[in-house]
Design a protein around this motif. Structure first.
Motif, short mmCIF file in Angstrom:
data_model
loop_
_atom_site.label_atom_id
_atom_site.label_comp_id
_atom_site.label_asym_id
_atom_site.label_seq_id
_atom_site.Cartn_x
_atom_site.Cartn_y
_atom_site.Cartn_z
N ALA A 140 12.85 -2.39 -32.16
CA ALA A 140 13.20 -3.73 -30.91
C ALA A 140 12.33 -5.33 -31.41
O ALA A 140 12.36 -4.77 -32.10
CB ALA A 140 12.40 -3.20 -29.65
N PRO A 175 19.60 -13.29 -34.69
CA PRO A 175 20.26 -12.14 -35.34
C PRO A 175 19.69 -11.95 -37.15
O PRO A 175 19.51 -11.16 -37.50
CB PRO A 175 21.47 -11.78 -35.28
CG PRO A 175 22.03 -13.12 -34.38
CD PRO A 175 20.41 -13.50 -34.22
N LYS A 211 17.78 2.78 -28.18
CA LYS A 211 18.13 2.52 -26.54
C LYS A 211 18.08 3.33 -25.11
O LYS A 211 18.18 4.83 -25.43
CB LYS A 211 19.66 2.09 -26.22
CG LYS A 211 19.92 0.89 -27.47
CD LYS A 211 21.22 0.63 -27.33
CE LYS A 211 22.04 -1.02 -28.08
NZ LYS A 211 23.28 -0.70 -28.41
N TYR A 229 14.14 -16.25 -31.62
CA TYR A 229 14.74 -15.33 -31.64
C TYR A 229 16.50 -15.69 -32.08
O TYR A 229 17.33 -16.48 -31.90
CB TYR A 229 14.98 -14.59 -30.09
CG TYR A 229 16.30 -13.65 -29.51
CD1 TYR A 229 16.82 -13.26 -29.11
CD2 TYR A 229 14.58 -12.58 -29.39
CE1 TYR A 229 17.01 -12.39 -28.71
CE2 TYR A 229 15.62 -11.25 -29.16
CZ TYR A 229 16.79 -11.06 -28.69
OH TYR A 229 17.15 -10.05 -27.92
N SER A 286 15.15 -11.88 -22.96
CA SER A 286 16.13 -11.64 -23.82
C SER A 286 15.39 -10.19 -24.76
O SER A 286 13.96 -10.81 -25.77
CB SER A 286 16.95 -11.83 -24.85
OG SER A 286 17.25 -13.69 -23.58
N THR A 287 16.28 -8.95 -24.37
CA THR A 287 15.30 -8.09 -25.52
C THR A 287 16.99 -7.29 -26.42
O THR A 287 17.92 -8.21 -26.07
CB THR A 287 14.98 -6.78 -24.21
OG1 THR A 287 16.01 -6.55 -23.76
CG2 THR A 287 13.48 -7.51 -23.71
N SER A 288 16.50 -6.68 -27.55
CA SER A 288 17.10 -6.20 -28.30
C SER A 288 16.63 -5.28 -28.72
O SER A 288 15.38 -4.37 -28.72
CB SER A 288 18.06 -6.96 -28.99
OG SER A 288 17.32 -7.18 -30.27
N TYR A 289 17.70 -3.66 -28.99
CA TYR A 289 16.89 -2.42 -29.20
C TYR A 289 18.41 -1.96 -30.87
O TYR A 289 19.34 -2.03 -30.09
CB TYR A 289 17.51 -1.88 -27.99
CG TYR A 289 16.19 -2.32 -27.16
CD1 TYR A 289 16.16 -2.51 -26.01
CD2 TYR A 289 14.83 -1.51 -26.94
CE1 TYR A 289 15.47 -3.17 -24.81
CE2 TYR A 289 13.60 -1.83 -26.16
CZ TYR A 289 14.42 -3.10 -24.91
OH TYR A 289 13.28 -2.84 -23.84
#
Length: 121
Positions: free
Chosen positions: A49, A104, A65, A102, A57-60
């Protein structure tokens, strides 16, 4: 420089929960994006994560998830990983990491020493 220290790992039964913490040193913690990774025995370290510097902003990874939640408290220089409905395949050493932005393709520059999470079936 940012120093990171993880805590909160341990042994839990399948279906249980754990909350990992990562305490950061330094006055600039709020400017860093943070992430959690994990490494199971004999396997590569994998992304779990990520969260932006503001927390907006967040990503998993797909594996977490709906079960894992990353959050941060900039006033206390801490990032968290709440893990629910744990499975035996979540067993790994969990690491937190920091990066300046932040996104990719932005590499993580600082890493903690890791905390062991073991989920029994």
């Amino acid at each position: 420089q940012v120093q990171l220290v993880e805590s909160g790992g341990g042994l839990v039964q399948a279906g249980g929960s754990l909350r990992l913490s990562c305490a950061a040193s330094g006055r600039t913690f709020s400017t860093y994006a943070m992430g959690w990774f994990r490494q199971a025995p004999g396997k590569e370290r994998k992304f779990v994560a990520a969260i932006s510097s503001s927390g907006g902003s967040t990503s998993y990874a797909d594996s977490g998830k709906g079960r894992f939640t990353i959050s941060r408290d900039n006033a206390n220089n801490t990032v968290y990983l709440q893990m629910n409905s744990l499975k035996p395949e979540d067993t790994a050493v969990y690491y937190c990491a920091a990066r300046r932005r932040y996104g990719p393709l932005v590499p993580y520059e600082y890493w903690g020493q890791g905390t062991q999470v073991t989920v029994s079936s």
